[in-house]
Each structure stands twice: as C-alpha cells, then as structure tokens.
Design a protein around this motif. Structure first.
Motif, PDB file in Angstrom:
ATOM      1  N   PHE A  23       0.827  -1.201   0.000  1.00 25.71           N
ATOM      2  CA  PHE A  23       0.000   0.000   0.000  1.00 25.71           C
ATOM      3  C   PHE A  23       0.866   1.258   0.000  1.00 25.71           C
ATOM      4  CE2 PHE A  23      -2.586   3.060   2.629  1.00 25.71           C
ATOM      5  CZ  PHE A  23      -3.320   3.516   1.565  1.00 25.71           C
ATOM      6  N   GLU A  24       1.685   1.431   1.001  1.00 29.10           N
ATOM      7  CA  GLU A  24       2.533   2.614   1.096  1.00 29.10           C
ATOM      8  C   GLU A  24       3.687   2.299   2.031  1.00 29.10           C
ATOM      9  OE1 GLU A  24       2.238   7.389   2.203  1.00 29.10           O
ATOM     10  OE2 GLU A  24       0.435   6.144   2.106  1.00 29.10           O
ATOM     11  N   LEU A  25       4.815   2.814   1.692  1.00 32.37           N
ATOM     12  CA  LEU A  25       6.005   2.554   2.488  1.00 32.37           C
ATOM     13  C   LEU A  25       5.839   3.104   3.899  1.00 32.37           C
ATOM     14  CD1 LEU A  25       8.902   1.403   2.285  1.00 32.37           C
ATOM     15  CD2 LEU A  25       9.677   3.734   1.822  1.00 32.37           C
ATOM     16  N   GLY A  26       6.136   2.280   4.877  1.00 33.26           N
ATOM     17  CA  GLY A  26       6.058   2.708   6.266  1.00 33.26           C
ATOM     18  C   GLY A  26       4.789   2.310   6.971  1.00 33.26           C
ATOM     19  N   LYS A  27       3.760   1.840   6.241  1.00 31.11           N
ATOM     20  CA  LYS A  27       2.520   1.415   6.881  1.00 31.11           C
ATOM     21  C   LYS A  27       2.675  -0.023   7.377  1.00 31.11           C
ATOM     22  CE  LYS A  27       0.348   5.209   5.902  1.00 31.11           C
ATOM     23  NZ  LYS A  27       1.437   5.892   5.159  1.00 31.11           N
ATOM     24  N   VAL A  28       2.360  -0.241   8.641  1.00 33.54           N
ATOM     25  CA  VAL A  28       2.493  -1.554   9.246  1.00 33.54           C
ATOM     26  C   VAL A  28       1.168  -2.297   9.110  1.00 33.54           C
ATOM     27  CG1 VAL A  28       3.029  -2.826  11.344  1.00 33.54           C
ATOM     28  CG2 VAL A  28       4.202  -0.674  10.849  1.00 33.54           C
ATOM     29  N   LEU A  29       1.254  -3.514   8.629  1.00 34.87           N
ATOM     30  CA  LEU A  29       0.067  -4.323   8.367  1.00 34.87           C
ATOM     31  C   LEU A  29      -0.518  -4.839   9.681  1.00 34.87           C
ATOM     32  CD1 LEU A  29      -1.615  -5.544   6.024  1.00 34.87           C
ATOM     33  CD2 LEU A  29      -0.116  -7.539   6.143  1.00 34.87           C
ATOM     34  N   CYS A  30      -1.844  -4.667   9.829  1.00 39.26           N
ATOM     35  CA  CYS A  30      -2.524  -5.112  11.045  1.00 39.26           C
ATOM     36  C   CYS A  30      -3.345  -6.376  10.823  1.00 39.26           C
ATOM     37  CB  CYS A  30      -3.432  -4.004  11.584  1.00 39.26           C
ATOM     38  SG  CYS A  30      -2.568  -2.542  12.164  1.00 39.26           S
ATOM     39  N   ASP A  31      -4.138  -6.431   9.763  1.00 42.91           N
ATOM     40  CA  ASP A  31      -4.995  -7.587   9.516  1.00 42.91           C
ATOM     41  C   ASP A  31      -5.298  -7.662   8.023  1.00 42.91           C
ATOM     42  OD1 ASP A  31      -6.403  -9.844  10.117  1.00 42.91           O
ATOM     43  OD2 ASP A  31      -8.273  -8.799  10.604  1.00 42.91           O
ATOM     44  N   VAL A  32      -5.532  -8.896   7.546  1.00 42.31           N
ATOM     45  CA  VAL A  32      -5.798  -9.144   6.124  1.00 42.31           C
ATOM     46  C   VAL A  32      -6.915 -10.180   6.034  1.00 42.31           C
ATOM     47  CG1 VAL A  32      -4.873  -9.977   3.927  1.00 42.31           C
ATOM     48  CG2 VAL A  32      -3.430  -8.615   5.437  1.00 42.31           C
ATOM     49  N   ASN A  33      -7.788  -9.981   5.061  1.00 45.98           N
ATOM     50  CA  ASN A  33      -8.815 -10.955   4.751  1.00 45.98           C
ATOM     51  C   ASN A  33      -9.052 -10.938   3.247  1.00 45.98           C
ATOM     52  OD1 ASN A  33     -12.057 -11.768   4.658  1.00 45.98           O
ATOM     53  ND2 ASN A  33     -10.886 -12.823   6.243  1.00 45.98           N
ATOM     54  N   SER A  34      -9.446 -12.087   2.690  1.00 41.16           N
ATOM     55  CA  SER A  34      -9.657 -12.188   1.244  1.00 41.16           C
ATOM     56  C   SER A  34     -10.854 -13.086   0.972  1.00 41.16           C
ATOM     57  CB  SER A  34      -8.412 -12.741   0.540  1.00 41.16           C
ATOM     58  OG  SER A  34      -8.128 -14.061   0.975  1.00 41.16           O
ATOM     59  N   CYS A  35     -11.444 -12.862  -0.195  1.00 44.46           N
ATOM     60  CA  CYS A  35     -12.584 -13.653  -0.647  1.00 44.46           C
ATOM     61  C   CYS A  35     -12.608 -13.599  -2.165  1.00 44.46           C
ATOM     62  CB  CYS A  35     -13.887 -13.120  -0.058  1.00 44.46           C
ATOM     63  SG  CYS A  35     -15.372 -13.968  -0.654  1.00 44.46           S
ATOM     64  N   GLU A  36     -12.404 -14.774  -2.785  1.00 41.05           N
ATOM     65  CA  GLU A  36     -12.373 -14.885  -4.242  1.00 41.05           C
ATOM     66  C   GLU A  36     -11.350 -13.907  -4.815  1.00 41.05           C
ATOM     67  OE1 GLU A  36     -16.338 -14.555  -5.732  1.00 41.05           O
ATOM     68  OE2 GLU A  36     -16.988 -16.439  -4.801  1.00 41.05           O
ATOM     69  N   ASN A  37     -11.792 -12.839  -5.517  1.00 39.58           N
ATOM     70  CA  ASN A  37     -10.841 -11.942  -6.165  1.00 39.58           C
ATOM     71  C   ASN A  37     -10.531 -10.696  -5.345  1.00 39.58           C
ATOM     72  OD1 ASN A  37     -13.644 -11.409  -6.826  1.00 39.58           O
ATOM     73  ND2 ASN A  37     -12.898  -9.662  -8.001  1.00 39.58           N
ATOM     74  N   PHE A  38     -11.107 -10.567  -4.146  1.00 38.70           N
ATOM     75  CA  PHE A  38     -10.877  -9.381  -3.317  1.00 38.70           C
ATOM     76  C   PHE A  38      -9.884  -9.697  -2.197  1.00 38.70           C
ATOM     77  CE2 PHE A  38     -15.210  -8.492  -4.927  1.00 38.70           C
ATOM     78  CZ  PHE A  38     -14.947  -7.290  -5.569  1.00 38.70           C
TER      79      PHE A  38
END
Length: 641
Positions: free
Chosen positions: A237-252
């Motif tokens: 997404f952008e340099l320096g942003k720390v990832l907190c949570d991720v979820n996916s479904c089919e193509n999203f």
C-alpha cells in the motif's frame, strides 16, 4: 387235405365272382373312363408339383395310377379280401403300414410348407426393420427400443447420464447423437462440475466445448500448483505502513494498517476505482488516528473495525465512503461476515450484535445478545439469510448459537474447565477445538467436536493431541472433510463420517497458524513464516515459501492464492511513522503475497518483485534490502547496481 381243397375252391369261386363284377362295372361306366383319366392326370400333376417343392421326386406309373384309383374306389374290406386271395398272410397289417407311411408323407409336406412360410415372414420383417431404420432420421421423436418418446421426455432421461455415458449414446444413431449433444445437458454437467456457477444456458453457444476447456484449464492449473509455475506479487500500500490484519474472498483482498488506512485490491481488475476506501469522518478527524484492528470482506461488502470501537462497512462495487457505520463503547474483539451475503457480526467484551440491510438497503441491527463470558470467536453461518442471520460464538468453555428469531442465545456445548480454542462453521455443522486439562487429558487429550445445526446434537468427536488446536477450517473444506492445525506442529485432516484421521503431516516447528484444503492439496502456514503446499494423497510437500513473520491468513480459490504474514508486535499508533522509527519498524511491517498459477510464467517471474527491483524507486528500499545495505535515506536517482 379236405379242408385245404375246400379253401382253394372257395377262393376260386370268390375270385370268379369278383371278375364278373368288374366286367359289369366296366360295361356300365365305359363312357366315363376318359373323364376319370383326366381327373387322375390332374391329380398326379399337383402331387408331382408338391413333391418337387419338397425336393422329393417319386415316379408315377400308369398301372399304379389305375390300381390306386381302383383301390380308392373299392371298399376297404374288398382290398383285404383281395390280399387274402393273392396269398398274403397279414393283409391288415400291410394296409395299416401303408396308411402310416401316407400320413407321414403328408405331415412332412405340411411341415416343409410351414417352414417355407416362416422364412418368407422373417425375410419380410427384416425388410421392415431396415426401412424403419432408414426412416428414423426423418422423424422428430426419439426411438427408445420399441417405443417413440417426445424430445423433452428423452432429454429428461438423458440428464442423469455422465459425460462418458453421453458420449457412448451419441454413437448409437444420428437421432441419439443430436439428443446427447443438447446444450442443456452439457450446461447442467458444467454446473455440476463447479464451473460457471452464475451463468445461464444462453451464455455459451456450445456448453460441451466450454466444459472441455474448463477441464483442460483445471488440469493445467493443477499441474502449475504442483510445480509452482505462475506469477507471485506483493500487495503493498505505502512505504512505512504496518500491516494489522488481512482478509480475502475470491478476487478481493482487504487489508488494514496502523495508520488507520484500509486498502481493497481486486485481483481481476487491478485498476478498479473501488480499491481506495475512505474512513468515516469521526476516525479521519481523530488525532492520532486509531489503527485498524480487524478486517473482513466478501463478494458484496468489506468491513473494518478500528481500535477505538468504530466499525465501517463499504461496498466492494462502489468503494469510496462507508455505506454503514456504528460505534461500540469497548474495543471490537471479533468481526465476522457471512460468506454469501451482507450479514455482519461483531463482539465487544461479552456483547454480540448482528447487522444486515433490509429490503430497501438500509442497514439495521437485527440481533443483540450478551454472553456470560468474553467472546473469543465469532462465525456468521452461511446460507441463513432467509430465516434471519444466524451466528455461532465461543466464550470461555461454551459455544452458543444465535438467531434473530430468539431473544436468548442457545447453548450448544459447555464443559467446565475445557476452553474453546478455535471455531468454524458450515451451512449444516459447527466444529470447534476444545482444550482439556486435568483428568480429561488421560482420555485422549484435546479434541475437536462437530455439532449439527439442525438438531443441535454432537455428531462426532475427533482427535487426540497433547497440543492445543490453533486453527480449524470447515467452511472451505470438501464435503465430509475437516482440516485443522495444532501447536504440536501437525496438520490433520479428518473424515467427518467416521472421525478417523485421513492425513497427518509434520508441518511447522513453531505451530500451525493457518490452514486450508481442497480435494487434493493442503496449504498451511506456521509461526515461523513458512507457507507449505502438500499433496494430500501422498503426504509429501510440493513446495514452500518463507517470510519473516507468522502466517496469519491463507485463502486460495482455483488458481489464486493469498497469504499474509503479519507481525505480532505492531508499530506505535499514529498517522505516520517518523524517519527514526522507519528503520526499526521497516522489517516488522508484514507482507501480503498474491500467487496466480493460471499463467505459464518464465523462471524469473517466480522471483519476488523486491528481489528484481533497483535503487531508482522507493520500493527498492524494502526491509529485505535494509538488512544488508545500510541506506536509510537516498535522494535523487541512482543507477542500478
């Protein structure tokens, strides 16, 4: 001697009387001799004709013809007397023998005629069958053995056949071939195989070719999965942003960061305008902005929970501003979306609420409940929109079932001192792992319980492990199968019908954190950062990918795989990360990997983008490069090394 002389004299007188009688009859009937002779000749012609038909030619003598005429005209007793006068000792037996032979010849003649008529009839039937076969192509009805069925009824029968059976039927006749290649039959076979579920019959001109292409593509994808042939990319997404949570479904793919920003990727349309989502006005104006704690996404909506208790819901089609927003007084601990509809469940502390849009599109809270303990896991059950949203929640050592039609949650399972460690549900079942302690550890260790949603009763209890079950996947597993991960470093697949273990793999030395399976493969992630792909049948590891952080999310569908490595210790809250903190947290910000195995990429495409980048762009200053190159700030453009 006297008796013999008398007998001879009697014979002589009797013979003389018979001779005189014949002469008298000859004088009286002299005029009719010609007529009788003509009748005899005609009779002999027909007898000879019948004998020629039976391939039995018997010569006829004139004297014998006259004799036979006389014999037929004479009474039977006269012929017997003549035989006695001629010196025959058994005239009656001879007469009987002649009658028998005559009847035998008549029977043989009759049998031969019947056989000949039967042959002519069979030959005529064969000609009719040939003519019927020639005429089948000119009619619209479908012949089924000895009856003709309408086309629609024959199509109804053929719909229960498989692809191989339809191919065999197509070789029977031209009419059956037209029926076996009907588009409706192959459309149903395509739906049954799992391809183009949202399509209609008119979407393809030839569903037979479509099914063949889909199967060939599935074989190619399976081969690419096994050989790791495809492309891999990192979603940043952008340099320096720390990832907190991720979820996916089919193509999203939906991700939340510590800066309070969210990002939605559509892997089918990378330039989609819905990828950029804006926060609500309250969170956007708060300084410092709260970071994202939980995210969920399905085909229609995406939801994110902030650290301050706010929840935003966006549409995956339009993006932009949130379409629904609410706030909870406490921090959101669990967030869940129904996989097949816009039904959102969330919990804060021991309170649970379910929200969904009404028929007009306005979101409303349809269910609220309070449990005795803090909610640790929450799952919104799929396929329950018609009867109201239904959810399953785990709190402490109990599992509850929630329904909008009832005010109080219904207990499904509760054993004091045995906490629930993981939870998942399908349309008909709920599965969860239970941690046993004390005396219960002597009864096989930790278990997985499966309950029926319809009856609310336990169906099967599986597993016997000393470690805690950390993750379980029932919703995405094939029918009658369940896959789970454990702290004892093993991935297990169970058969729900018998409760037996189908496969047990030693996978990750720091425990299993995420897992999913289909008909032939298992994808697992561990606390050490490994993503492993296994062959379920052989139990062998096909390939693996490594990253620094624990794997928190795994989801694959068809040819696409999404994995997320999220650090345990997130960066400090704030709108941005300072330059001094950037170096310290750059290596702890997490990564999202997207694999596409539908492409036959070259070998250099298998390398991650960061390993192919140079120093001319900002993405070249990734944390992997910072491990070996001590550059924190570089200005201007620099040539590639």
């Amino acid at each position: 001697m006297a008796e013999d002389d008398e007998l001879a004299a009697f014979r002589k007188r009797w013979q003389q009387e018979l001779t005189n009688k014949k002469e008298e009859q000859g004088i009286i009937h002299g005029d009719s001799t010609k007529v009788s002779s003509q009748k005899d000749s005609k009779k002999r012609y027909f007898e000879e004709k019948d004998e020629h038909r039976n391939d039995k030619i018997v010569p006829v003598d004139k004297d014998e013809g006259v004799k036979s005429q006389d014999e037929e005209e004479q009474p039977q007793y006269v012929s017997i007397v003549e035989s006695l006068l001629d010196g025959q000792t058994r005239p009656l037996l001879d007469r009987l023998e002649q009658d028998r032979s005559k009847r035998r010849r008549q029977n043989e003649t009759k049998t031969a005629l019947q056989h000949q008529r039967l042959q002519n009839k069979v030959k005529k039937q064969e000609q009719l069958v040939d003519q019927l076969i020639l005429d089948l192509n000119e009619v619209d009805d479908i012949p089924f053995f000895d009856i003709d069925l309408p086309y629609e009824l024959a199509l109804k029968i053929f719909q229960y056949l498989s692809c191989k059976e339809l191919g065999r039927c197509a070789q029977v006749s031209r009419a059956w071939r037209v029926l076996a290649e009907d588009g409706v039959l192959w459309f149903r076979l395509c739906m049954r195989a799992g391809f183009h579920q949202d399509a209609s019959v008119s979407d393809s001109p030839c569903w037979k070719s479509t099914l063949r292409d889909c199967r060939n593509s599935a074989k190619a994808v399976c081969s690419n999965w096994k050989n790791r042939v495809g492309s891999v990319s990192q979603l940043q997404f952008e340099l320096g942003k720390v990832l907190c949570d991720v979820n996916s479904c089919e193509n999203f793919v939906f991700a939340g960061y510590t800066s309070g920003d969210v990002r939605l990727w559509d892997t089918f349309h990378w330039d989609s305008g819905a990828s950029y989502l804006k926060p609500n006005g309250l969170s956007a104006n708060t300084e410092p902005r709260p970071y994202i704690s939980l995210v969920q996404v399905n085909r229609t909506v995406a939801a994110a929970a902030y650290d301050d208790g706010c929840v935003d819901v966006w549409s995956t089609e339009t993006g932009g501003q949130p379409i629904y927003h609410y706030h909870c007084p406490e921090r959101i601990r669990t967030l869940a979306l129904s996989p097949d509809g816009p039904v959102l469940g969330s919990s804060s502390g021991s309170d649970i609420r379910l929200d969904r849009p009404d028929d007009c599109g306005y979101w409303r809270t349809v269910c609220q409940a309070q449990l005795p303990n803090t909610v640790e896991s929450l799952v919104v059950l799929p396929g329950k929109e018609a009867s109201g949203p239904v959810a399953s929640a785990a709190a402490g050592d109990s599992v509850y079932l929630l329904d909008s039609r009832t005010e109080e949650p219904r207990p499904l399972h509760s054993v004091y001192g045995h906490p629930v460690t993981c939870l998942d549900a399908s349309q008909t079942q709920v599965a969860f792992g239970v941690k046993r302690s004390g005396w219960a550890m002597h009864d096989g260790g930790n278990k997985i319980h499966v309950y029926s949603l319809e009856s609310g009763k336990a169906e099967v209890c599986m597993g016997s492990s000393a470690g805690d079950f950390t993750c379980i996947n029932l919703r995405d597993s094939p029918p009658q199968l369940l896959v789970c991960g454990n702290k004892d470093r093993r991935v297990r697949v169970f058969d729900l019908r018998t409760g037996a273990s189908v496969s047990s793999l030693y996978a990750h030395h720091l425990g299993v954190t995420a897992v999913q399976t289909d008909e032939w493969k298992i994808v697992s992630g561990g606390g050490e950062g490994l993503v492993c792909v296994w062959d379920m049948r052989t139990g062998t590891k096909l390939w693996e990918m490594h990253n620094r952080h624990p794997v928190r999310h795994i989801r694959f569908s068809g040819s696409r795989l999404v994995t997320a490595n999220i650090p345990d210790d997130k960066a400090p809250r704030g709108a941005c990360i300072t330059d001094d903190d950037l170096t310290a947290h750059r290596r702890h910000r997490g990564v999202i990997c997207h694999y596409d195995f539908s492409e036959d990429a070259l070998s250099h495409h298998h390398i991650l983008p960061i390993c192919r980048s140079d120093y001319t762009g900002s993405h070249g200053y990734n944390y992997n490069i910072s491990l070996t190159v001590p550059y924190d700030r570089l200005s201007g453009s620099h040539p590639s090394v």
